[in-house]
Scaffold this motif. Sequence first.
Motif, short mmCIF file in Angstrom:
data_model
loop_
_atom_site.label_atom_id
_atom_site.label_comp_id
_atom_site.label_asym_id
_atom_site.label_seq_id
_atom_site.Cartn_x
_atom_site.Cartn_y
_atom_site.Cartn_z
N MET A 1 4.00 -9.20 3.33
CA MET A 1 3.92 -8.71 1.82
C MET A 1 4.56 -7.32 1.64
O MET A 1 4.24 -6.53 2.35
CB MET A 1 2.59 -8.76 1.23
CG MET A 1 2.49 -8.28 -0.33
SD MET A 1 3.23 -9.52 -1.26
CE MET A 1 3.40 -8.80 -2.77
N ASP A 2 5.59 -7.33 0.76
CA ASP A 2 6.40 -6.10 0.46
C ASP A 2 5.68 -5.35 -0.33
O ASP A 2 4.94 -5.41 -1.60
CB ASP A 2 7.69 -6.49 -0.28
CG ASP A 2 8.57 -5.49 -0.34
OD1 ASP A 2 9.78 -5.53 -0.75
OD2 ASP A 2 8.24 -4.14 0.19
N VAL A 3 5.54 -4.07 0.10
CA VAL A 3 4.55 -3.06 -0.48
C VAL A 3 5.21 -2.59 -2.13
O VAL A 3 4.51 -2.40 -3.15
CB VAL A 3 4.50 -1.71 0.28
CG1 VAL A 3 3.53 -0.64 -0.58
CG2 VAL A 3 3.95 -2.28 1.46
N TRP A 4 6.64 -2.52 -1.90
CA TRP A 4 7.30 -2.09 -3.17
C TRP A 4 6.97 -3.38 -4.29
O TRP A 4 6.92 -3.11 -5.39
CB TRP A 4 8.56 -2.25 -3.06
CG TRP A 4 9.18 -0.87 -2.21
CD1 TRP A 4 9.45 -0.81 -0.70
CD2 TRP A 4 9.19 0.50 -2.81
NE1 TRP A 4 9.71 0.53 -0.64
CE2 TRP A 4 9.39 1.23 -1.89
CE3 TRP A 4 8.72 1.10 -4.25
CZ2 TRP A 4 9.45 2.58 -2.04
CZ3 TRP A 4 8.76 2.16 -4.24
CH2 TRP A 4 9.04 3.07 -3.12
N LEU A 5 6.99 -4.50 -3.78
CA LEU A 5 6.64 -5.81 -4.66
C LEU A 5 5.54 -5.56 -5.37
O LEU A 5 5.10 -5.76 -6.64
CB LEU A 5 6.86 -6.93 -3.84
CG LEU A 5 6.70 -8.18 -4.65
CD1 LEU A 5 7.81 -8.36 -5.80
CD2 LEU A 5 6.57 -9.59 -4.04
N ALA A 6 4.37 -5.17 -4.49
CA ALA A 6 2.86 -4.91 -5.04
C ALA A 6 3.10 -3.87 -5.99
O ALA A 6 2.42 -3.88 -7.08
CB ALA A 6 2.09 -4.87 -3.83
N ALA B 1 -1.33 -6.66 -0.14
CA ALA B 1 -0.26 -6.19 0.31
C ALA B 1 -0.40 -5.58 1.76
O ALA B 1 0.60 -5.61 2.47
CB ALA B 1 0.05 -4.79 -0.71
N THR B 2 -1.70 -5.14 2.01
CA THR B 2 -2.27 -4.81 3.33
C THR B 2 -2.47 -5.94 4.44
O THR B 2 -2.91 -5.50 5.52
CB THR B 2 -3.10 -3.81 3.23
OG1 THR B 2 -4.18 -4.15 2.41
CG2 THR B 2 -2.48 -2.41 2.56
N THR B 3 -2.76 -6.95 3.90
CA THR B 3 -3.22 -8.21 4.76
C THR B 3 -1.68 -8.61 5.54
O THR B 3 -0.84 -9.03 4.83
CB THR B 3 -3.73 -9.33 4.04
OG1 THR B 3 -4.78 -8.80 3.37
CG2 THR B 3 -4.29 -10.41 4.86
N PRO B 4 -1.87 -8.43 6.75
CA PRO B 4 -0.89 -9.32 7.51
C PRO B 4 -0.79 -10.86 7.29
O PRO B 4 -1.72 -11.58 7.23
CB PRO B 4 -1.09 -9.07 8.96
CG PRO B 4 -2.16 -8.10 8.95
CD PRO B 4 -2.81 -8.14 7.83
N VAL C 1 -7.11 -5.91 -5.57
CA VAL C 1 -6.50 -7.28 -5.28
C VAL C 1 -5.15 -7.09 -4.69
O VAL C 1 -4.90 -7.55 -3.62
CB VAL C 1 -6.76 -8.31 -6.21
CG1 VAL C 1 -6.10 -9.69 -5.74
CG2 VAL C 1 -8.33 -8.77 -6.51
N CYS C 2 -4.30 -6.20 -5.31
CA CYS C 2 -2.95 -6.07 -5.07
C CYS C 2 -2.81 -5.58 -3.76
O CYS C 2 -1.98 -5.81 -2.73
CB CYS C 2 -1.96 -5.38 -6.07
SG CYS C 2 -1.57 -6.41 -7.47
N VAL C 3 -3.50 -4.51 -3.40
CA VAL C 3 -3.70 -3.57 -2.18
C VAL C 3 -4.33 -4.42 -1.02
O VAL C 3 -3.55 -4.38 -0.04
CB VAL C 3 -4.48 -2.36 -2.79
CG1 VAL C 3 -4.66 -1.54 -1.07
CG2 VAL C 3 -3.89 -1.55 -3.50
#
Lengths: 101, 248
Positions: free
Chosen positions: B1-6, B165-168, B160-162
């Motif tokens: 998951m792209d961090v920028w997208l989140a 985003a941080t879940t592989p 939820v976004c974080v």
Amino acid sequence: MIPVVHVILFGTALFVLGLLGFLIRKNVLVMLLSAELMLTGVNVILVAFAQAHGTISGQTIALFALLVGMVQIAVGMAVLLLIYRRRGELNPASWERLRDW
Amino acid sequence: MDVWLAAAFYGIAVALTAWVVVMHRRDQKLVAPVACGAVVLAIVAGYVLMSEYAAGPRDFAFYALSFTGVAAGFLLITARHPIHGALWLMLTILSASGTMILMHAEFVATAQMFLFAGVIVLTYIASIMMVEVTEKPAPDLWLSQHTLATFAIMLLFGGVCVLVATTPEDTLGAAAAGINHPISTIAPASIAADDDGGRDPGLVALGESIFTEHAFAFLVAGLLLTVGLISGVYLTRPEKADDSRSPL
């Protein structure tokens, strides 16, 4: 190929919007509509996980959730009409007498 | 998951939060900048999504439907009149059904379309007519604590976004489900089944699942629908003058 996380974000956004509407609106009709929005978000996530895992049970649960949502609307609208008939108002803050029961 | 997208998603959420707060204050000077900011953020997020992930018309349709659904959901909770809210809910449900069709859950999508977008929303509109919301809608649309509630909810969404985003992606639910392969994407035909005489394998599997594995739950759902019908009829029956058994 749709990434599962994007579907989860979509469903979560719908759920969060529904929760927000349920919490902040004063009109009980819109509050019920927001509850339906939450249900829709959860259904999207259920279907996404079912398809990602290659099983069918998530879709079955989504169907049952749809049925329970219909019952919720049927009973909720009946109660709402009944209270509106007594109080003549759609603001739940005016139904405080229900608290004492 | 792209961090920028989140981050872009969360930026849109914060812009919408500001919109709720600003609309309530009715400060006309701030409405236009916040709206422009939300639109710009949505375009940026859409561009990132399209350039990074959209590989064909199916993906494009998914992102378009998602944005439509979320926008209609937001318009639902800010609609001044309940009938407008019901129509926005119809659009949201149609968009969600569209994404379900893209995920090859055609039967659930069809049921949702018929039951929710059709029956439920029309019942709603009829009920709204019965309660006669003919006067002007109340100018005070939101609770007095709406700012606090909005920020709390947006904190939840940010969490939820974080988390997402941080879940592989490889481990997203796969370990809990006891499967080894990554499930980061929904393949065009993830329900593997042999082609049974031209019938849709997903639909056949769904029917088998409902009527064998979940047969008891199906019966309970039928009972629940019957109880809901009876209670609806009972609650809305005509009132008598000396009705001491009235539930209210």
